[in-house]
Design an enzyme around this catalytic site. Structure first.
Site, PDB file in Angstrom:
ATOM      1  N   CYS A   2       0.778  -1.002   0.138  1.00 46.88           N
ATOM      2  CA  CYS A   2      -0.251   0.110   0.065  1.00 46.88           C
ATOM      3  C   CYS A   2       0.756   1.232  -0.149  1.00 46.88           C
ATOM      4  O   CYS A   2       1.862   1.191   0.534  1.00 46.88           O
ATOM      5  CB  CYS A   2      -0.962   0.162   1.260  1.00 46.88           C
ATOM      6  SG  CYS A   2      -2.219  -1.170   1.200  1.00 46.88           S
ATOM      7  N   GLU A  29       1.440  -3.774  -5.722  1.00 39.89           N
ATOM      8  CA  GLU A  29       0.512  -4.807  -5.599  1.00 39.89           C
ATOM      9  C   GLU A  29      -0.885  -4.216  -6.108  1.00 39.89           C
ATOM     10  O   GLU A  29      -1.196  -3.116  -6.120  1.00 39.89           O
ATOM     11  CB  GLU A  29       0.343  -5.308  -4.048  1.00 39.89           C
ATOM     12  CG  GLU A  29      -0.713  -6.147  -4.057  1.00 39.89           C
ATOM     13  CD  GLU A  29      -0.909  -6.748  -2.552  1.00 39.89           C
ATOM     14  OE1 GLU A  29       0.057  -6.824  -1.791  1.00 39.89           O
ATOM     15  OE2 GLU A  29      -1.921  -6.560  -2.057  1.00 39.89           O
TER      16      GLU A  29
HETATM   17  N1  ACO Z   1      -5.019  13.941 -10.454  1.00 40.11           N
HETATM   18  C1  ACO Z   1      -4.356  13.825 -11.789  1.00 40.11           C
HETATM   19  N2  ACO Z   1      -2.982  13.227 -11.645  1.00 40.11           N
HETATM   20  C2  ACO Z   1      -2.445  12.876 -10.347  1.00 40.11           C
HETATM   21  C3  ACO Z   1      -3.183  13.136  -9.453  1.00 40.11           C
HETATM   22  C4  ACO Z   1      -4.580  13.730  -9.185  1.00 40.11           C
HETATM   23  N3  ACO Z   1      -5.160  13.980  -8.066  1.00 40.11           N
HETATM   24  N4  ACO Z   1      -2.513  12.710  -8.175  1.00 40.11           N
HETATM   25  C5  ACO Z   1      -1.314  12.183  -8.592  1.00 40.11           C
HETATM   26  N5  ACO Z   1      -1.322  12.438  -9.967  1.00 40.11           N
HETATM   27  C6  ACO Z   1      -0.377  12.109 -11.075  1.00 40.11           C
HETATM   28  C7  ACO Z   1       0.448  13.357 -11.804  1.00 40.11           C
HETATM   29  O1  ACO Z   1       0.778  13.003 -12.953  1.00 40.11           O
HETATM   30  C8  ACO Z   1       1.289  13.688 -10.668  1.00 40.11           C
HETATM   31  O2  ACO Z   1       2.428  14.313 -11.318  1.00 40.11           O
HETATM   32  P1  ACO Z   1       2.186  15.825 -11.576  1.00 40.11           P
HETATM   33  O3  ACO Z   1       1.899  16.454 -10.207  1.00 40.11           O
HETATM   34  O4  ACO Z   1       3.605  16.230 -12.028  1.00 40.11           O
HETATM   35  O5  ACO Z   1       1.412  15.980 -12.673  1.00 40.11           O
HETATM   36  C9  ACO Z   1       1.949  12.192 -10.432  1.00 40.11           C
HETATM   37  O6  ACO Z   1       0.775  11.471 -10.181  1.00 40.11           O
HETATM   38  C10 ACO Z   1       2.657  12.149  -9.233  1.00 40.11           C
HETATM   39  O7  ACO Z   1       2.340  12.991  -8.242  1.00 40.11           O
HETATM   40  P2  ACO Z   1       2.618  13.064  -6.576  1.00 40.11           P
HETATM   41  O8  ACO Z   1       2.506  14.681  -6.496  1.00 40.11           O
HETATM   42  O9  ACO Z   1       3.857  12.927  -6.741  1.00 40.11           O
HETATM   43  O10 ACO Z   1       1.514  12.297  -5.838  1.00 40.11           O
HETATM   44  P3  ACO Z   1       0.982  12.223  -4.669  1.00 40.11           P
HETATM   45  O11 ACO Z   1       2.057  12.828  -3.184  1.00 40.11           O
HETATM   46  O12 ACO Z   1      -0.131  13.234  -4.728  1.00 40.11           O
HETATM   47  O13 ACO Z   1       0.709  10.757  -3.948  1.00 40.11           O
HETATM   48  C11 ACO Z   1      -0.853   9.006  -4.107  1.00 40.11           C
HETATM   49  C12 ACO Z   1       0.064  10.075  -4.974  1.00 40.11           C
HETATM   50  C13 ACO Z   1       0.003   7.915  -2.969  1.00 40.11           C
HETATM   51  C14 ACO Z   1      -1.477   7.982  -4.977  1.00 40.11           C
HETATM   52  C15 ACO Z   1      -1.798   9.760  -3.354  1.00 40.11           C
HETATM   53  O14 ACO Z   1      -2.708  10.067  -4.388  1.00 40.11           O
HETATM   54  C16 ACO Z   1      -2.648   9.183  -2.191  1.00 40.11           C
HETATM   55  O15 ACO Z   1      -2.111   8.777  -1.243  1.00 40.11           O
HETATM   56  N6  ACO Z   1      -3.720   8.656  -2.615  1.00 40.11           N
HETATM   57  C17 ACO Z   1      -4.610   8.062  -1.674  1.00 40.11           C
HETATM   58  C18 ACO Z   1      -4.332   6.372  -1.374  1.00 40.11           C
HETATM   59  C19 ACO Z   1      -4.032   5.775  -2.668  1.00 40.11           C
HETATM   60  O16 ACO Z   1      -4.762   5.703  -3.623  1.00 40.11           O
HETATM   61  N7  ACO Z   1      -2.881   5.035  -2.788  1.00 40.11           N
HETATM   62  C20 ACO Z   1      -2.528   4.392  -3.998  1.00 40.11           C
HETATM   63  C21 ACO Z   1      -3.097   3.097  -3.625  1.00 40.11           C
HETATM   64  S1  ACO Z   1      -2.325   1.705  -4.903  1.00 40.11           S
HETATM   65  C22 ACO Z   1      -1.293   1.010  -3.862  1.00 40.11           C
HETATM   66  O17 ACO Z   1      -1.507   1.037  -2.620  1.00 40.11           O
HETATM   67  C23 ACO Z   1      -0.455  -0.041  -4.372  1.00 40.11           C
END
Ligand code: ACO
Ligand code: ZN
Length: 504
Positions: free
Chosen positions: A360, A394
């Site tokens: 996760c 995963e």
């Molecule tokens: N909308 C569009 N693109 C997005 C978004 C969004 N809300 N969030 C991330 N991205 C994409 C973009 O391309 C972004 O790059 P950019 O900002 O240069 O355009 C890229 O992802 C990386 O963004 P970060 O800012 O580095 O990512 P963030 O710190 O927001 O973390 C994460 C991403 C961990 C998925 C976060 O959204 C989160 O914690 N979400 C809730 C929990 C979740 O869904 N976790 C993933 C589950 S899958 C697994 O666990 C294996």
């Protein structure tokens, strides 16, 4: 968000004809589908719960085609009683134990025993929603790459010839037959599937960890507000905190030990006593911005369970274990004079039979969209490089997880290939995979999705469309932070079988 969703944004009550009729605030009941105003627009919504508040009755709504994180309590005034509602179908919509139909639909859609991929471990709630069979299906649209996959454009950079047959069989890993399933695994899966809702939720509450049975997850967000350090968080999803906490307007979580309190007085008392100022593990990375700590789920069981409880409020697509023992947690913090503040983390199985390097992953909402997710993902791959393994997150990925991984994979493959072409090196899919510690499947899918694989003058080639190079240059200019692999002080931990977990 939600349109890219791999889960959680299903159509409500779409697959069964229902009786229609007028409802009133008094007769509208759980399971009804009504027209409800959301952001000024009337939307179809399923009523998941009803509560009485000081300001009147409220209905908890799940909106048609919206991610579950956008579910909300709405007052009577936002429901259009002029319109017919769909009444729940008493026989078909409910299972014996009173569960609503959506849960049963989810169960129905779980692939049959033979087609279910892995069992007894992490059951996959997205698969159960039956929405996206493979995380790559909508990649191309999201990347807005229009180039033809078959022909290299003149101005595209031909990076290297791809050796035919260099890629091992690639296919969907999500639904494939699991011939290897042992009788013990079958029994374990069936046991997991037979948890009753009550048992499951009770176990969650008392053990403070997560469900393994996707159909049983409570569908209603139970915590509405959290004070966490200097931030106020508004949870997206249900998390199995003790039931009594759902009655609180706000809960208080200590940002260091992650313990939770339902009232300010006991929280304040706790803060006076709590001495923790960083996650309870070894600091394995430090740069000017962030630190990473490695925490063993078995040694720091309470802390890790508290972390899972906290993260469950923002993670819905995936079910988590009761048992944190088989996991390591890599926690990223930012430092100031008061201590190390949690930004996000990823968990990783101590031993993953499927080669997953992340179980996760989460960035806390106050830090999202600032590039921290990239750092977490990069860190997970740096660890895989040190281990000498190829890793992959995963499955299923959440909508946000998918976006972030796609971005990371694309950027890194493009950067690597541009480097290759400058050095005039030839490359194969395996070469890319081993440089980036990505699986060949993830590399292959990324190349396909970006239309970077072509057949040109009798040879298979990898090309980078000019447009992608330009896009990458632009995004690189914005990108602020990267992990410096030189600063990672880490050796792959070695566990004996008894250390990995202990029997519950
Ligand atoms: N909308 C569009 N693109 C997005 C978004 C969004 N809300 N969030 C991330 N991205 C994409 C973009 O391309 C972004 O790059 P950019 O900002 O240069 O355009 C890229 O992802 C990386 O963004 P970060 O800012 O580095 O990512 P963030 O710190 O927001 O973390 C994460 C991403 C961990 C998925 C976060 O959204 C989160 O914690 N979400 C809730 C929990 C979740 O869904 N976790 C993933 C589950 S899958 C697994 O666990 C294996
Ligand atoms: Zn504390």
């Amino acid at each position: 968000m939600g349109s890219n969703g791999t889960n959680g944004d299903a159509a409500v009550g779409s697959d069964m004809p229902r009786q229609k009729g007028k409802a009133t605030p008094d007769t509208l009941k759980v399971g009804c589908i009504a027209m409800v105003i959301k952001d000024g627009q009337p939307r179809r919504a399923e009523i998941l719960s009803i509560r009485e508040t000081k300001s009147g009755r409220q209905f908890y709504c799940n909106f048609d085609n919206f991610n579950k994180r956008l579910d909300e309590w709405v007052p009577v005034g936002r429901i259009d009683f002029e319109q017919d509602v769909d009444w729940p179908n008493p026989d078909k919509d409910k299972q014996k134990d009173g569960k609503m139909k959506k849960a049963s639909t989810a169960q129905k859609k779980i692939p049959g025993k033979k087609t279910q991929k892995r069992v007894g471990k992490r059951e996959q709630s997205v698969a159960s929603e039956g929405q996206t069979p493979h995380p790559w299906t909508d990649f191309v649209e999201s990347q807005q790459v229009k180039a033809s996959p078959q022909k290299a454009e003149e101005d595209d950079k031909v990076v290297a010839s791809l050796e035919v047959g260099a890629t091992p069989g690639v296919g969907s890993d999500e639904m494939e037959l699991n011939e290897d399933e042992t009788p013990a695994e079958v029994a374990k899966r069936e046991r997991a599937a037979s948890f009753s809702r009550e048992e499951e939720i009770e176990k969650l509450r008392t053990s403070g960890s997560m469900t393994q049975n996707p159909a049983e997850i409570s569908r209603i967000r139970n915590i509405s507000r959290v004070e966490f350090g200097r931030y106020v968080l508004f949870p997206w999803y249900f998390s199995p905190y003790p039931e009594i906490f759902s009655q609180e307007d706000c809960i208080f979580i200590c940002e260091f030990c992650l313990s939770y309190y339902g009232d300010l007085k006991s929280f304040t008392r706790h803060r006076l006593k709590c001495t923790l100022q960083h996650p309870p593990g070894n600091e394995i990375y430090r740069d000017d911005f962030v630190s990473f700590y490695e925490i063993d789920g078995r040694r720091q069981r309470t802390w890790c369970r508290n972390l899972c409880l906290l993260s469950k409020m923002f993670l819905d697509h995936k079910t988590l274990f009761y048992d944190v023992d088989p996991f390591l947690f890599y926690v990223m913090t930012t430092r100031d004079e008061r201590g190390c503040h949690l930004i996000g983390y990823f968990s990783k199985e101590k031993e993953s039979a499927d080669g997953f390097n992340v179980a996760c992953i989460l960035t806390l909402p106050q830090y999202q969209r600032k590039g921290y997710g990239r750092l977490l993902i990069q860190f997970s791959y740096e660890l895989s490089k040190i281990e000498g393994k190829l890793g992959s997150p995963e499955k299923p990925l959440s909508d946000l997880g998918l976006l972030s991984y796609r971005q990371y994979w694309s950027e890194n493959i493009i950067d690597l290939l541009l480097g290759f072409s400058e050095r005039e090196e030839r490359c194969t899919i395996e070469g890319i995979a081993s440089h980036l510690a990505m699986t060949t499947q993830d590399v292959e899918h990324t190349l396909q999705a970006l239309k970077m694989q072509v057949y040109h003058k009798g040879e298979h080639k990898i090309v980078i469309p000019e447009k992608l190079i330009q896009q990458r240059e632009k995004s690189k200019a914005k990108q602020k932070r990267l992990i410096d692999p030189e600063r990672i002080q880490w050796k792959p931990p070695v566990f004996t079988a008894s250390n990995r977990t202990w029997g519950w």
